[in-house]
Write a protein that holds these residues in place. Structure first.
Motif: not given
Lengths: 283, 312
Positions: A118, A121-122, A124-127, A130, A277-278, A280-283
């Motif tokens: 998380r 992704v915060q 660098e939101p262009r996944r 990453l 890319q699709r 959700d980041i729930t970790a």
């Protein structure tokens, strides 16, 4: 906590790096992947496995009974051929592949298990960057692992040849070419293993599931598929990797193996990217 | 520059049948400390994750610092966050964890030292984080959030695990950050902390917005009253009847009566008790705390909406 906050008293000129974003992503990954425990363990395992494979191959050749048609004379001939110097490295390729798969899977899954994903992704939101950064960093380390395995295998082969009486006269005829080709092919083969571990880890977000799934597929499911349909089996990843590392074999030519390996690697990366890319980041 | 740090319109997120964020529309002004309040599972973290681009909304729109959340890369370098619990690679040092993020954000190495200084972790910066205490890990999480020197800082339970001195320091840090023009959103269960630090409060329950506005406005909903304790506990019931006869509602807690009147009427209460020959041991004005108001607000919401909220 410090009584005066430095950042609050300074001009906010934070973005100092002029490196392209993808280079920053690779360097960020390497900062984490080259940690002592991770890199040290990987280096040790790669060196130890190659060394064990070399010792086992040379002592096996010296002590073989010949009842299976692959006796001392035949194995000795293989080892004494110009390519004999890299036979043990090629023989260790599957074991090394499993190590690379585990390494790649762990590198991906640990970001989920720690929640670090998380933060990434915060930042660098262009996944896709990453994914690309991690893949490139892992590819670099895989090349390093292949280089280490090749060096250890070649050096140990010279030592073991001396200990077991295997002639090395033919090895030096095209030493650089043989060793260089093996290094390149091993690197490419290991990258396919890595891509498999990478993709499964992105999908499962679990180190254990990725390692079990990857190894289970290549070693068990693919062999079972081979029993059911041999024509199909030769096109599957495991066969392609084996043929690629050997520089082509009776089942698959080098060019075909290379094409298949590239295709599977690309497929692994595309699947990883599409899922990451699709999701959700729930970790 | 937009005057709003965050704007949401009909923001909704469903996980299957569960509505985690339910049609939330709000505007959070720029600057100051913003308290984000809600019971566990109220949708605070999901809302934060949506705003940070980690989770996509099922419906609705939102803007962070005037930029749409559909493209978080347009504001990512101006936002820092600590979500739920600090995230780090335990076998790496604090410095290396921070350096990894600094590299990704394109920040200079000096920034890592700066944030380590702010959270007072420089002495242990090169030790593996797995050897840190809970409070030190929390400080590292705050350092990670501060790394981009953000205009908008979002901190989920920032004082979790900190000792009292650490809590005071964090509160002071948040106020300094806000005083410097930043917007600091703090989600916390320690409502007394928010009461001491927040300028603006957002209250969420079951994913729905219950209140969003200045803390002073919320506190106007706080009930005032007077606590009265007779010298002899046996007089408490008689006193309650006496007050009721005067039209002053009260509730008894142990030997203490909480009389729901303007504290200005304390002298009247005393006079009435004296008239009935009841001596008072204690007579104290009482104003509800933020915690009381929050409990009152969420309890009222719960009683008026007892059904489990499902997607329509």
């Amino acid at each position: 906590m410090a009584s005066s906050a430095i950042s609050l008293d300074q001009p906010r000129t934070m973005r100092a790096s002029t490196s392209p974003a993808i280079v920053r992503a690779v360097r960020s990954e390497l900062a984490r992947l080259t940690r002592r425990t991770f890199l040290g363990t990987g280096t040790l395992i790669v060196a130890a496995l190659t060394l064990l494979a070399t010792i086992a191959t040379f002592y096996g050749a010296a002590n073989a009974s010949g009842e299976d048609g692959f006796g001392p004379a035949m194995m000795g001939a293989v080892l004494e051929a110009p390519g004999g110097i890299v036979v043990t490295v090629q023989g260790a390729a599957t074991l090394l592949g499993i190590v690379v798969l585990a390494f790649a899977a762990t590198a991906v899954a640990v970001d989920y298990s720690t929640g670090f994903i998380r933060l990434l992704v915060q930042a660098e939101p262009r996944r896709w960057r990453l994914i690309a950064g991690k893949a490139m960093a892992l590819a670099g380390l895989t090349v390093g692992a292949a280089a280490l395995a090749t060096l250890v295998g070649v050096a140990a082969s010279f030592v073991m040849a001396g200990l077991t009486g295997v002639s090395t006269a033919a090895w030096t005829s095209d030493l650089l070419g043989t060793v260089g080709a093996t290094f390149v092919n091993l690197s490419l083969g290991l990258m396919v293993w890595g891509a498999i571990g990478f993709a499964i880890a992105v999908i499962t977000r679990s180190t254990a599931a990725a390692i079990a799934g990857g190894i289970g597929y290549v070693l068990v499911i693919e062999n079972l598929l081979g029993l059911l349909n041999q024509d199909l089996a030769q096109w599957l990843p495991g066969s392609a990797i084996t043929a690629l590392v050997a520089g082509g074999n009776a089942t698959l030519g080098y060019g075909t193996a290379l094409g298949l390996a590239a295709g599977y690697t690309l497929l692994g990366l595309i699947v990883s990217l599409a899922v990451f890319q699709r999701r959700d980041i729930t970790a | 520059m937009t005057a709003r740090a965050i704007t949401t319109s009909g923001l909704t997120r469903r996980f299957g049948d569960l509505v985690a964020v339910d049609d939330v529309s709000l505007e959070i002004p720029r600057g100051g400390v913003i308290g984000l309040v809600g019971p566990n599972g109220s949708g605070k973290s999901t809302t934060i994750r949506i705003l940070l681009g980690l989770i996509r909304p099922s419906a609705g729109t939102a803007e962070v610092l005037g930029r749409p959340i559909a493209d978080p890369s347009r504001y990512a370098d101006r936002v820092g966050a600590l979500i739920e619990s600090p995230a780090f690679i335990p076998t790496l040092s604090a410095r290396r964890n921070l350096a990894s993020l600094a590299l990704l954000r394109g920040l200079p190495d000096t920034r890592v030292d700066e944030v380590l200084h702010i959270v007072d972790l420089r002495d242990r910066a090169d030790d593996d984080v797995r050897t840190y205490s809970h409070g030190m890990k929390q400080r590292l999480g705050i350092a990670m959030a501060l790394l981009p020197d953000p205009d908008l800082l979002i901190l989920d339970e920032p004082t979790n695990g900190l000792d009292p001195a650490g809590i005071v320091e964090i509160r002071s840090l948040l106020k300094r950050l806000a005083a410097d023009g930043r917007t600091v959103i703090v989600s916390s269960h320690l409502l007394s902390e928010l009461e001491a630090a927040a300028d603006y409060v957002v209250v969420i329950r079951f994913g729905a917005l219950l209140f969003a506005g200045p803390l002073a406005e919320l506190m106007r909903q706080a009930r005032t009253g007077v606590e009265v304790e007779p010298e002899h506990p046996a007089d408490a019931a008689r006193l309650a009847k006496l007050f009721a006869a005067q039209g002053w509602a009260s509730e008894m807690t142990g030997d203490t009566l909480r009389v729901q009147v303007d504290p200005e009427l304390a002298a009247e209460l005393n006079r009435a008790a004296q008239g009935a020959s009841i001596v008072l041991r204690r007579l104290a004005p009482r104003t509800q705390s933020l915690e009381d108001v929050f409990l009152q607000m969420t309890t009222v919401a719960a009683t008026t909406d007892t059904t489990v909220r499902k997607a329509a």
